[in-house]
Motif scaffolding. Structure first.
Motif, PDB file in Angstrom:
ATOM      1  N   ASP A  16       0.783  -1.244   0.000  1.00 49.38           N
ATOM      2  CA  ASP A  16       0.000   0.000   0.000  1.00 49.38           C
ATOM      3  C   ASP A  16       0.813   1.291   0.000  1.00 49.38           C
ATOM      4  N   HIS A  17       2.105   1.225  -0.043  1.00 50.07           N
ATOM      5  CA  HIS A  17       2.966   2.416  -0.083  1.00 50.07           C
ATOM      6  C   HIS A  17       2.640   3.411   1.026  1.00 50.07           C
ATOM      7  N   GLU A  18       2.292   2.898   2.204  1.00 49.14           N
ATOM      8  CA  GLU A  18       2.067   3.788   3.334  1.00 49.14           C
ATOM      9  C   GLU A  18       3.390   4.430   3.725  1.00 49.14           C
ATOM     10  N   SER A  19       3.338   5.679   4.186  1.00 51.87           N
ATOM     11  CA  SER A  19       4.574   6.383   4.507  1.00 51.87           C
ATOM     12  C   SER A  19       4.602   6.756   5.976  1.00 51.87           C
ATOM     13  N   GLY A  20       5.794   7.104   6.441  1.00 54.07           N
ATOM     14  CA  GLY A  20       5.964   7.494   7.824  1.00 54.07           C
ATOM     15  C   GLY A  20       7.383   7.943   8.103  1.00 54.07           C
ATOM     16  N   THR A  21       7.665   8.131   9.379  1.00 53.47           N
ATOM     17  CA  THR A  21       8.961   8.622   9.828  1.00 53.47           C
ATOM     18  C   THR A  21       9.677   7.554  10.631  1.00 53.47           C
ATOM     19  N   VAL A  22      10.949   7.318  10.318  1.00 54.18           N
ATOM     20  CA  VAL A  22      11.749   6.359  11.084  1.00 54.18           C
ATOM     21  C   VAL A  22      11.988   6.946  12.471  1.00 54.18           C
ATOM     22  N   VAL A  23      11.630   6.185  13.517  1.00 49.97           N
ATOM     23  CA  VAL A  23      11.826   6.653  14.891  1.00 49.97           C
ATOM     24  C   VAL A  23      12.855   5.820  15.649  1.00 49.97           C
ATOM     25  N   ALA A  24      13.231   4.650  15.100  1.00 52.74           N
ATOM     26  CA  ALA A  24      14.263   3.827  15.733  1.00 52.74           C
ATOM     27  C   ALA A  24      14.814   2.841  14.713  1.00 52.74           C
ATOM     28  N   VAL A  25      16.092   2.484  14.891  1.00 54.14           N
ATOM     29  CA  VAL A  25      16.765   1.516  14.032  1.00 54.14           C
ATOM     30  C   VAL A  25      17.336   0.426  14.933  1.00 54.14           C
ATOM     31  N   PHE A  26      17.054  -0.841  14.580  1.00 56.42           N
ATOM     32  CA  PHE A  26      17.503  -1.965  15.384  1.00 56.42           C
ATOM     33  C   PHE A  26      18.340  -2.926  14.539  1.00 56.42           C
ATOM     34  N   PRO A  27      19.571  -3.213  14.965  1.00 57.05           N
ATOM     35  CA  PRO A  27      20.341  -4.247  14.260  1.00 57.05           C
ATOM     36  C   PRO A  27      19.819  -5.622  14.668  1.00 57.05           C
ATOM     37  N   THR A  28      19.854  -6.560  13.742  1.00 58.01           N
ATOM     38  CA  THR A  28      19.425  -7.922  14.038  1.00 58.01           C
ATOM     39  C   THR A  28      20.664  -8.804  14.230  1.00 58.01           C
ATOM     40  N   VAL A  29      20.468  -9.995  14.746  1.00 57.38           N
ATOM     41  CA  VAL A  29      21.592 -10.892  14.995  1.00 57.38           C
ATOM     42  C   VAL A  29      22.267 -11.344  13.701  1.00 57.38           C
ATOM     43  N   ASP A  30      21.536 -11.300  12.579  1.00 53.33           N
ATOM     44  CA  ASP A  30      22.136 -11.710  11.304  1.00 53.33           C
ATOM     45  C   ASP A  30      22.817 -10.562  10.566  1.00 53.33           C
ATOM     46  N   GLY A  41      -1.543   8.093  10.231  1.00 50.53           N
ATOM     47  CA  GLY A  41      -2.909   7.632  10.298  1.00 50.53           C
ATOM     48  C   GLY A  41      -3.156   6.416  11.167  1.00 50.53           C
ATOM     49  N   TYR A  42      -2.107   5.769  11.689  1.00 47.65           N
ATOM     50  CA  TYR A  42      -2.296   4.570  12.494  1.00 47.65           C
ATOM     51  C   TYR A  42      -2.193   4.833  13.992  1.00 47.65           C
ATOM     52  N   GLY A  43      -1.379   5.801  14.397  1.00 44.83           N
ATOM     53  CA  GLY A  43      -1.225   6.088  15.811  1.00 44.83           C
ATOM     54  C   GLY A  43      -0.392   5.070  16.561  1.00 44.83           C
ATOM     55  N   THR A  44       0.265   4.174  15.839  1.00 44.73           N
ATOM     56  CA  THR A  44       1.131   3.169  16.458  1.00 44.73           C
ATOM     57  C   THR A  44       2.408   3.047  15.634  1.00 44.73           C
ATOM     58  N   LEU A  45       3.389   2.371  16.206  1.00 47.36           N
ATOM     59  CA  LEU A  45       4.617   2.090  15.472  1.00 47.36           C
ATOM     60  C   LEU A  45       4.460   0.780  14.715  1.00 47.36           C
ATOM     61  N   GLN A  46       5.029   0.751  13.524  1.00 44.76           N
ATOM     62  CA  GLN A  46       5.088  -0.492  12.761  1.00 44.76           C
ATOM     63  C   GLN A  46       6.560  -0.798  12.521  1.00 44.76           C
ATOM     64  N   PHE A  47       6.897  -2.077  12.489  1.00 44.67           N
ATOM     65  CA  PHE A  47       8.279  -2.494  12.317  1.00 44.67           C
ATOM     66  C   PHE A  47       8.449  -3.128  10.945  1.00 44.67           C
TER      67      PHE A  47
END
Length: 63
Positions: A16-30, A41-47
């Motif tokens: 859906d090409h939803e847009s937003g602002t990056v608020v945190a960056v997390f490195p993964t174990v790989d 429009g969602y009021g929540t964070l998506q990862f």
């Protein structure tokens, strides 16, 4: 090194090409990165995985 930084505008190219602002960056174990995005429009964070995001296209004349 992460492709996106906190504060950058991104869009989800996988759905859906939803847009937003990056608020945190997390490195993964790989060695990849996941991003917490405050989506409009969602009021929540998506990862998202890095490959699901692209820099948001700025539209001239948009308000």
């Amino acid at each position: 090194m992460a492709k996106f930084a906190v504060g950058e505008q991104v869009e989800n190219v996988a759905n859906d090409h939803e847009s937003g602002t990056v608020v945190a960056v997390f490195p993964t174990v790989d060695g990849s990165f996941r991003y917490a995005v405050d989506t409009e429009g969602y009021g929540t964070l998506q990862f998202f995985a890095e490959e699901k995001l692209a820099f948001a296209v700025t539209r001239q004349g948009a308000t």
